[in-house]
Design an enzyme around this catalytic site. Structure first.
Site, PDB file in Angstrom:
ATOM      1  N   GLU A   1      27.717  33.108  41.977  1.00 12.65           N
ATOM      2  CA  GLU A   1      28.479  34.189  41.343  1.00 12.65           C
ATOM      3  C   GLU A   1      28.894  33.834  39.924  1.00 12.65           C
ATOM      4  O   GLU A   1      29.751  34.497  39.337  1.00 12.65           O
ATOM      5  CB  GLU A   1      29.696  34.565  42.203  1.00 12.65           C
ATOM      6  CG  GLU A   1      29.297  35.467  43.355  1.00 12.65           C
ATOM      7  CD  GLU A   1      30.410  35.739  44.362  1.00 12.65           C
ATOM      8  OE1 GLU A   1      31.584  35.463  44.056  1.00 12.65           O
ATOM      9  OE2 GLU A   1      30.093  36.214  45.456  1.00 12.65           O
TER      10      GLU A   1
ATOM     11  N   GLU B   1      38.664  31.726  42.436  1.00 10.47           N
ATOM     12  CA  GLU B   1      37.869  31.767  43.680  1.00 10.47           C
ATOM     13  C   GLU B   1      36.640  32.572  43.318  1.00 10.47           C
ATOM     14  O   GLU B   1      36.610  33.775  43.492  1.00 10.47           O
ATOM     15  CB  GLU B   1      38.692  32.410  44.792  1.00 10.47           C
ATOM     16  CG  GLU B   1      38.221  32.041  46.181  1.00 10.47           C
ATOM     17  CD  GLU B   1      37.101  32.903  46.691  1.00 10.47           C
ATOM     18  OE1 GLU B   1      36.023  32.943  46.047  1.00 10.47           O
ATOM     19  OE2 GLU B   1      37.300  33.527  47.740  1.00 10.47           O
TER      20      GLU B   1
HETATM   21  N1  SAH Z   1      40.997  35.859  43.731  1.00 13.59           N
HETATM   22  C1  SAH Z   1      40.821  36.833  44.782  1.00 13.59           C
HETATM   23  C2  SAH Z   1      39.485  37.532  44.704  1.00 13.59           C
HETATM   24  C3  SAH Z   1      38.274  36.646  44.672  1.00 13.59           C
HETATM   25  S1  SAH Z   1      36.761  37.533  44.587  1.00 13.59           S
HETATM   26  C4  SAH Z   1      41.026  36.167  46.114  1.00 13.59           C
HETATM   27  O1  SAH Z   1      40.914  34.955  46.172  1.00 13.59           O
HETATM   28  O2  SAH Z   1      41.303  36.832  47.108  1.00 13.59           O
HETATM   29  C5  SAH Z   1      36.208  37.184  42.977  1.00 13.59           C
HETATM   30  C6  SAH Z   1      36.597  38.238  41.953  1.00 13.59           C
HETATM   31  O3  SAH Z   1      36.334  37.701  40.678  1.00 13.59           O
HETATM   32  C7  SAH Z   1      35.828  39.523  42.008  1.00 13.59           C
HETATM   33  O4  SAH Z   1      36.755  40.566  42.070  1.00 13.59           O
HETATM   34  C8  SAH Z   1      35.011  39.579  40.711  1.00 13.59           C
HETATM   35  O5  SAH Z   1      34.931  40.893  40.195  1.00 13.59           O
HETATM   36  C9  SAH Z   1      35.836  38.714  39.796  1.00 13.59           C
HETATM   37  N2  SAH Z   1      35.151  37.942  38.733  1.00 13.59           N
HETATM   38  C10 SAH Z   1      34.111  37.099  38.885  1.00 13.59           C
HETATM   39  N3  SAH Z   1      33.833  36.454  37.737  1.00 13.59           N
HETATM   40  C11 SAH Z   1      34.726  36.891  36.822  1.00 13.59           C
HETATM   41  C12 SAH Z   1      34.969  36.569  35.451  1.00 13.59           C
HETATM   42  N4  SAH Z   1      34.237  35.655  34.826  1.00 13.59           N
HETATM   43  N5  SAH Z   1      35.952  37.223  34.810  1.00 13.59           N
HETATM   44  C13 SAH Z   1      36.719  38.133  35.464  1.00 13.59           C
HETATM   45  N6  SAH Z   1      36.543  38.465  36.768  1.00 13.59           N
HETATM   46  C14 SAH Z   1      35.572  37.843  37.441  1.00 13.59           C
END
Ligand code: SAH
EC number: 2.1.1.321
Length: 690
Positions: A153, A144
């Protein structure tokens, strides 16, 4: 460890050296993050869970072990869903250390320690192999990583890498696919966020029109996305020119390419008009069949979306480089260009297209006029607000005399031009500036209106203003909107008062100051939805995520006193529970006092409802009987629904009952408050009791 960080105080204008805890950024990130909002997004959570269950069972049916890669695990939620759905093992990747730590705790608390391995790395750093972070490649990819623009993002490069190095060929992906939709519209309201409209001024010697420089007219603006709660935009504020069409889609179960590319669709306008804006949103299909669909479609496309509130995913407004007349039935081409992180649009007439069959290469928008760098979209809207301009014109007419010497202090303001015209061009006008960026924009602006010799631009901070800047004249009229680009909260524009104080020695003894004063107003409200962003979650789809709640609460309390936060309330409906109340006044005719300004009192609650918080805003009293509000415009009905100034953010102070999610034992009938404006620091501290 403590570190010293320098920052300019937005209210007092002074440079301060603050001792910042090294965790300061972390706390800000968590306190203001969208994690809570995501956990409250029931529709999203339910559909992810359904999609994950379906993916796990497809893999199991093939007789394979289900190995999940969850990139950006946050709280660990999606991995816990996968483990509950029967996945054999989950690799949960999270780059943000405090979140990775929280995920470890949450996973443990929910009893998934043996099934989920939290890895605190960026996914592109993750290794696979017997000694690696992952034993083997995964066959289910769950993520996500989407923002309102879908790719902002960094979802695309992350997927591209994951398919190359971290997952098996033919893996299952949840979501399976994302689709971006567009609709062409004409909207004076939205267009006014991007272009400056001519301003008509009725001066004594006839009508004057203030025009914007051609550099601004032809400027493509900035590439940053304009994301809004489109469901709050009434249908009377835009005209639909095309059907909704699919612009592009991404299949996440196959290798993804992140390199820049473009997509083109043919549109047949359903109405003639001026194509100005591309409205856009996306949906995600959680499974290949498309049966589990989570959509950001606005209310006129999907009638139930008005009830599906979320703040972490909204809708996008894209401004076409220029407005383009289109005719009903006469086909046009819409091109979407994207790089790894952002999308922009261009429109071509079909005929021109035939002549030029070569692929259209549209450059990413780069602001050439500087206005789009200095002014954000609401500021453009504010400058185009004719009603507001009229109030300033009326006030200037009251205070200007032909022998006035006028000094304007505001960022990129039209006030000096108005003053010049309204003063029958006799008024001597100075304009005080602090940054060269603003200087060149204002210069262009004055030049377009042949005023470059009429209005003197002074590039100096107020405390460094000298008599020679002012050609040894004393200022008889000091004006300001006030507006400063550094302002985040409503009272930050009180910088005008500090600037006024700094230039006191250059003012005549009977100087007129416009606005003559400002007042801070406050009202208790119940939000329809906004309260969710600060409210704890407890459990989410049966998983205990209280660790996250505690973490957010801890970060909110980090600064000891809680702070008000800026929100554009036209996007966040609320109803007033009390009458609006004036709580503090600031007299710009006098200098900033040495002592603090404080007030205490109580407001009665007139309507039934949950007191989620107080909203605060400023009103400027321009001249006798003429005021402008940066907050409440009116309470529109007996239910208490509010109409807010659409060009300003208001300050929202959430009560601890929201943050603690406590239910009050009895419904309060009044709220007591204590508000203190510290004139030394420019900070407003407040305390409320229900
Ligand atoms: N999966 C959770 C949070 C989603 S928010 C949910 O659905 O509730 C997205 C998260 O991904 C954030 O915490 C951000 O720090 C992390 N993130 C984004 N890109 C990333 C990457 N390439 N590798 C590791 N973490 C990542």
């Amino acid at each position: 460890m403590k570190t010293f960080c320098g920052r300019a105080n937005p209210t007092t204008g002074t440079m301060e050296w603050l001792e910042e805890d090294e965790n300061y950024d972390y706390h800000q990130e968590i306190a203001r993050s969208r994690y809570a909002d995501m956990l409250h997004d029931k529709d999203r959570n339910v559909k992810y869970y359904q999609g994950i269950r379906a993916a796990v069972s497809r893999v199991k049916q093939r007789g394979e072990k289900a190995i999940v890669l969850d990139i950006g695990t946050g709280t660990g939620l999606l991995s816990m869903m996968a483990a509950s759905a029967g996945a054999d093992f989950c690799y949960a990747i999270e780059v943000f250390k405090p979140m990775a730590n929280a995920a470890v705790k949450i996973v443990e608390k929910n009893g998934f320690r043996d099934k989920i391995k939290v890895i605190n790395k960026h996914s592109t750093e993750v290794t696979v192999g017997p000694d690696g972070d992952m034993q083997c490649r995964a066959n289910i990819l769950v993520t996500e990583l989407f923002d309102t623009e879908l790719i902002g993002e960094g979802a695309l490069p992350t997927y591209e890498h994951a398919h190359k190095y971290l997952v098996q060929e033919g893996c299952e992906a949840v979501p399976h696919r994302a689709t971006v939709y567009v609709q062409l519209v004409e909207s004076k309201r939205m267009w006014s966020w991007n272009k400056l409209f001519p301003v008509h001024v009725e001066a004594e010697d006839g009508e004057k029109i203030i025009v914007s420089p051609s550099e601004m007219e032809n400027c493509p603006g900035v590439p940053s996305v304009c994301d809004i709660q489109l469901n709050q935009m009434p249908s009377c504020d835009f005209t639909i020119l095309s059907d909704v069409v699919t612009m592009f889609s991404v299949d996440f179960s196959k290798p993804v390419r992140s390199a820049s590319t473009s997509y083109r669709v043919q549109l047949e306008p359903v109405k003639s008009g001026k194509a100005q804006i591309v409205l856009s949103w996306w949906d995600i299909d959680m499974d290949p069949s498309g049966m589990i669909n989570c959509t950001m479609a606005p209310y006129w496309v999907k009638s139930t979306s008005a009830f599906q509130w979320r703040d972490h995913w909204m809708q996008c407004v894209y401004f076409l480089p220029n407005e383009e007349p289109v005719l009903q039935g006469e086909k046009v081409y819409l091109t979407a260009c994207r790089d790894e992180y952002s999308v922009w649009y261009a429109l071509q007439k079909a005929r021109a297209e035939e002549e030029n069959k070569a692929a259209v290469r549209v450059e990413s928008p780069v602001c050439r006029c500087q206005a789009h760098l200095l002014w954000n979209r609401p500021r453009f809207g504010q400058l185009n607000d004719q009603n507001r301009t009229r109030q300033y014109i009326k006030s200037l007419m009251k205070v200007l005399k032909t022998d006035s010497v006028c000094l304007c202090i505001s960022d990129g303001s039209l006030l000096p031009v108005l003053a010049h015209y309204l003063g029958a061009e006799q008024v001597q006008c100075f304009f005080l500036f602090f940054l060269s960026l603003r200087f060149s924009l204002v210069f262009l602006f004055f030049k377009a209106n042949n005023l470059e010799d009429k209005i003197k631009i002074i590039e100096a901070r107020p405390e460094l203003l000298t008599s020679s800047h002012l050609e040894d004249k004393k200022i008889s009229v000091l004006v300001g909107e006030p507006f400063f680009t550094t302002s985040l909260l409503p009272w930050h524009n009180l910088y005008f008062w500090y600037a006024r104080t700094a230039v006191t020695s250059h003012l005549t003894s009977n100087v007129t100051v416009l606005p003559q004063s400002a007042s801070l107003h406050m009202m208790i409200v119940e939000f329809q939805d906004l309260w969710r962003i600060r409210s704890p979650c407890g459990t989410c789809e049966g998983f205990d995520v209280q660790t996250m709640d505690d973490m957010i609460k801890n970060s909110l309390n980090f600064r000891e006193s809680k702070e008000a936060e800026p929100h554009p309330l036209w996007e966040y409906p609320c109803k007033s529970l009390s009458d609006p109340q004036e709580v503090l006044t600031f007299d710009f005719r006098k200098t900033v006092p040495q002592h603090s300004l404080s007030t205490e009192g109580s407001v009665n609650l007139l309507r039934k409802g949950k007191s989620h918080g107080a909203v605060l805003w400023m009103e400027y009293h321009l001249a006798a009987d003429i005021s402008v509000s940066t907050g409440l415009l009116q309470i529109s009905n007996e239910k208490g629904n509010c109409e807010w100034n659409p060009h300003c953010k208001q300050a929202v102070y959430f009560f601890s009952s929201v943050i603690e999610s406590e239910t009050l034992s009895d419904i309060p009938s009044a709220v007591t408050y204590a508000i203190n404006f510290n004139t030394k620091t420019g900070d407003i501290a407040m305390d409320f009791k229900l």
